[in-house]
Each structure stands twice: as C-alpha cells, then as structure tokens.
Design a protein around this motif. Structure first.
Motif, PDB file in Angstrom:
ATOM      1  N   THR A 150       0.817  -1.211   0.000  1.00 50.63           N
ATOM      2  CA  THR A 150       0.000   0.000   0.000  1.00 50.63           C
ATOM      3  C   THR A 150       0.849   1.259   0.000  1.00 50.63           C
ATOM      4  N   GLY A 151       2.117   1.179  -0.351  1.00 53.40           N
ATOM      5  CA  GLY A 151       2.986   2.352  -0.397  1.00 53.40           C
ATOM      6  C   GLY A 151       2.724   3.180  -1.641  1.00 53.40           C
ATOM      7  N   ARG A 152       3.304   4.358  -1.662  1.00 59.90           N
ATOM      8  CA  ARG A 152       3.179   5.207  -2.847  1.00 59.90           C
ATOM      9  C   ARG A 152       3.993   4.572  -3.969  1.00 59.90           C
ATOM     10  N   PRO A 153       3.454   4.507  -5.176  1.00 57.73           N
ATOM     11  CA  PRO A 153       4.158   3.831  -6.274  1.00 57.73           C
ATOM     12  C   PRO A 153       5.523   4.446  -6.589  1.00 57.73           C
ATOM     13  N   ALA A 154       5.649   5.764  -6.521  1.00 59.56           N
ATOM     14  CA  ALA A 154       6.931   6.401  -6.812  1.00 59.56           C
ATOM     15  C   ALA A 154       7.979   6.008  -5.764  1.00 59.56           C
ATOM     16  N   MET A 155       7.563   5.919  -4.507  1.00 53.51           N
ATOM     17  CA  MET A 155       8.491   5.534  -3.447  1.00 53.51           C
ATOM     18  C   MET A 155       8.922   4.077  -3.610  1.00 53.51           C
ATOM     19  N   VAL A 156       7.986   3.202  -3.943  1.00 53.96           N
ATOM     20  CA  VAL A 156       8.314   1.781  -4.124  1.00 53.96           C
ATOM     21  C   VAL A 156       9.268   1.602  -5.302  1.00 53.96           C
ATOM     22  N   LEU A 157       9.014   2.284  -6.402  1.00 53.54           N
ATOM     23  CA  LEU A 157       9.913   2.181  -7.557  1.00 53.54           C
ATOM     24  C   LEU A 157      11.307   2.739  -7.241  1.00 53.54           C
ATOM     25  N   SER A 158      11.367   3.797  -6.455  1.00 51.62           N
ATOM     26  CA  SER A 158      12.664   4.358  -6.078  1.00 51.62           C
ATOM     27  C   SER A 158      13.464   3.372  -5.236  1.00 51.62           C
ATOM     28  N   VAL A 159      12.812   2.728  -4.288  1.00 49.99           N
ATOM     29  CA  VAL A 159      13.508   1.749  -3.447  1.00 49.99           C
ATOM     30  C   VAL A 159      13.942   0.550  -4.275  1.00 49.99           C
ATOM     31  N   VAL A 160      13.074   0.092  -5.178  1.00 46.03           N
ATOM     32  CA  VAL A 160      13.439  -1.052  -6.036  1.00 46.03           C
ATOM     33  C   VAL A 160      14.630  -0.691  -6.917  1.00 46.03           C
ATOM     34  N   GLY A 161      14.654   0.510  -7.460  1.00 41.71           N
ATOM     35  CA  GLY A 161      15.785   0.929  -8.286  1.00 41.71           C
ATOM     36  C   GLY A 161      17.060   1.075  -7.478  1.00 41.71           C
ATOM     37  N   LEU A 162      16.943   1.623  -6.268  1.00 44.38           N
ATOM     38  CA  LEU A 162      18.118   1.841  -5.433  1.00 44.38           C
ATOM     39  C   LEU A 162      18.732   0.518  -4.982  1.00 44.38           C
ATOM     40  N   ILE A 163      17.916  -0.461  -4.660  1.00 43.69           N
ATOM     41  CA  ILE A 163      18.427  -1.758  -4.203  1.00 43.69           C
ATOM     42  C   ILE A 163      18.635  -2.709  -5.375  1.00 43.69           C
ATOM     43  N   GLY A 164      17.707  -2.685  -6.321  1.00 40.12           N
ATOM     44  CA  GLY A 164      17.764  -3.636  -7.430  1.00 40.12           C
ATOM     45  C   GLY A 164      18.875  -3.364  -8.428  1.00 40.12           C
ATOM     46  N   GLY A 165      19.244  -2.106  -8.637  1.00 42.92           N
ATOM     47  CA  GLY A 165      20.313  -1.782  -9.583  1.00 42.92           C
ATOM     48  C   GLY A 165      21.646  -2.418  -9.205  1.00 42.92           C
ATOM     49  N   PRO A 166      22.171  -2.167  -7.999  1.00 43.74           N
ATOM     50  CA  PRO A 166      23.433  -2.812  -7.615  1.00 43.74           C
ATOM     51  C   PRO A 166      23.321  -4.332  -7.496  1.00 43.74           C
ATOM     52  N   ALA A 167      22.153  -4.826  -7.043  1.00 43.38           N
ATOM     53  CA  ALA A 167      21.984  -6.271  -6.942  1.00 43.38           C
ATOM     54  C   ALA A 167      22.024  -6.924  -8.321  1.00 43.38           C
ATOM     55  N   ALA A 168      21.368  -6.297  -9.304  1.00 41.63           N
ATOM     56  CA  ALA A 168      21.388  -6.832 -10.663  1.00 41.63           C
ATOM     57  C   ALA A 168      22.793  -6.754 -11.257  1.00 41.63           C
ATOM     58  N   LEU A 169      23.537  -5.683 -10.968  1.00 43.67           N
ATOM     59  CA  LEU A 169      24.919  -5.585 -11.435  1.00 43.67           C
ATOM     60  C   LEU A 169      25.782  -6.701 -10.845  1.00 43.67           C
ATOM     61  N   LEU A 170      25.622  -6.962  -9.563  1.00 44.66           N
ATOM     62  CA  LEU A 170      26.409  -8.007  -8.915  1.00 44.66           C
ATOM     63  C   LEU A 170      26.070  -9.385  -9.480  1.00 44.66           C
ATOM     64  N   LEU A 171      24.783  -9.673  -9.594  1.00 43.80           N
ATOM     65  CA  LEU A 171      24.387 -10.982 -10.122  1.00 43.80           C
ATOM     66  C   LEU A 171      24.798 -11.161 -11.576  1.00 43.80           C
ATOM     67  N   SER A 172      24.689 -10.092 -12.368  1.00 43.89           N
ATOM     68  CA  SER A 172      25.092 -10.222 -13.774  1.00 43.89           C
ATOM     69  C   SER A 172      26.602 -10.379 -13.893  1.00 43.89           C
ATOM     70  N   ALA A 173      27.368  -9.763 -12.997  1.00 43.04           N
ATOM     71  CA  ALA A 173      28.824  -9.943 -13.026  1.00 43.04           C
ATOM     72  C   ALA A 173      29.200 -11.371 -12.658  1.00 43.04           C
ATOM     73  N   LEU A 174      28.412 -11.995 -11.791  1.00 43.76           N
ATOM     74  CA  LEU A 174      28.704 -13.370 -11.384  1.00 43.76           C
ATOM     75  C   LEU A 174      28.256 -14.403 -12.416  1.00 43.76           C
ATOM     76  N   PHE A 175      27.067 -14.212 -12.993  1.00 43.20           N
ATOM     77  CA  PHE A 175      26.473 -15.257 -13.822  1.00 43.20           C
ATOM     78  C   PHE A 175      26.398 -14.930 -15.317  1.00 43.20           C
ATOM     79  N   TRP A 176      26.725 -13.717 -15.733  1.00 45.01           N
ATOM     80  CA  TRP A 176      26.621 -13.349 -17.148  1.00 45.01           C
ATOM     81  C   TRP A 176      27.881 -12.582 -17.536  1.00 45.01           C
ATOM     82  N   PRO A 177      28.969 -13.308 -17.806  1.00 46.36           N
ATOM     83  CA  PRO A 177      30.247 -12.629 -18.061  1.00 46.36           C
ATOM     84  C   PRO A 177      30.249 -11.779 -19.330  1.00 46.36           C
ATOM     85  N   GLY A 178      29.499 -12.122 -20.343  1.00 44.66           N
ATOM     86  CA  GLY A 178      29.504 -11.354 -21.586  1.00 44.66           C
ATOM     87  C   GLY A 178      28.343 -10.398 -21.672  1.00 44.66           C
ATOM     88  N   ILE A 179      28.037  -9.714 -20.588  1.00 38.71           N
ATOM     89  CA  ILE A 179      26.870  -8.824 -20.548  1.00 38.71           C
ATOM     90  C   ILE A 179      27.101  -7.621 -21.461  1.00 38.71           C
TER      91      ILE A 179
END
Length: 162
Positions: A93-122
């Motif tokens: 029930t949070g504000r959509p802009a706030m939820v997207l901001s948190v997902v981007g702030l946490i998800g961006g570095p997490a996706a970078l880390l996972l892609s560096a581990l599992f997708w070498p030719g990104i």
C-alpha cells in the motif's frame, strides 16, 4: 643493547630466565617456595554451625517452610477486556513512486552483482540500464524528502501527534 653471538638481542646472559635451560630441581624448588608462600589452605577456626544450632532464637524461622514462594505465582488467563488488535496494513500500500525508487536503489546494484557473477559477456547497454536504475532510485528518494519545514527555527512544529 648488544648483539649476542647467537644473533639475538638482550640484557640477560644465555640460559637465564628461560625455563628450557633450568634443570628440573630448580623449577621444583621455586614451585615449593610459591606453595609455602600461600599459607594454610584450610579456613581459620572451626566450621560454621547451622544458624539454628548457634542461635536457638532463630530456630522457628528456619524450621518451618513458608506456605508459598515466588515460583508458586500463577497468572490468570481470563480475558478482562474487549480489545481486538487492528489488522496490519498490507505490504503493497505504499506510494508507487516511493516503491519504484527503493526497487531501483536496491535492485540496480543487486542486478549488477548478479550479472557480473552469472553473465560474463553482458552487453554494455544492460550495465547502463542497471546504473541508471540505481541513480534514478537515489534521486527519487532524495526528491521525496520533506521540504516544507522551516530550517531556521527548529521549534517550529506541531508537536507530537497520535
């Protein structure tokens, strides 16, 4: 300080202060000296008597056991009120802009880390998207900070609100 023939530095002559070079009789003599310095190991005087033997006036206090103790306490399980706790709010029930901001702030570095581990030719464009998501999330959270407070007067507030 002088250097010895064996290459070590020190003030003691060779062999002194080192337990490996002392003979066992010297060690036993020093130990015996330490033990004798402790004195008697028995407590001084006779063993204490129970409180009732030395003081007959205390006998009634120690002869009887109390009728109840601290572990005999029981809690009543009766419900004394009509209180019903409110249902907790839903997680989404949070504000959509706030939820997207948190997902981007946490998800961006997490996706970078996972892609560096599992997708070498990104591809570079994917890395750019992950970095942009992180920056957009940080900017979105920064912009959602409250701006309507008077910063010059710290006492300008409405007080506690329930």
């Amino acid at each position: 300080m002088t250097e010895r023939r064996d290459g070590s530095h020190g003030h003691e002559p060779d062999g002194e202060g080192d337990p490996e070079h002392q003979d066992q009789a010297e060690i036993d003599r020093q130990w015996q000296q330490i033990v004798e310095g402790l004195g008697p190991l028995e407590p001084p005087g006779p063993a204490p008597e129970p409180p009732t033997a030395g003081r007959p006036d205390l006998a009634p206090y120690f002869a009887e056991t109390p009728e109840w103790g601290p572990r005999d306490y029981t809690v009543d399980d009766e419900d004394e009120g009509d209180f019903v706790p409110p249902d907790p709010p839903a997680l989404a029930t949070g504000r959509p802009a706030m939820v997207l901001s948190v997902v981007g702030l946490i998800g961006g570095p997490a996706a970078l880390l996972l892609s560096a581990l599992f997708w070498p030719g990104i591809p570079g464009i994917v890395i750019t998207v992950f970095i942009a998501a992180f920056v957009a999330g940080a900017v979105g959270l920064f912009l959602s900070l409250p701006r309507d407070q008077d910063r010059r007067d710290p006492w300008n507030d409405d007080g506690a609100q329930v």
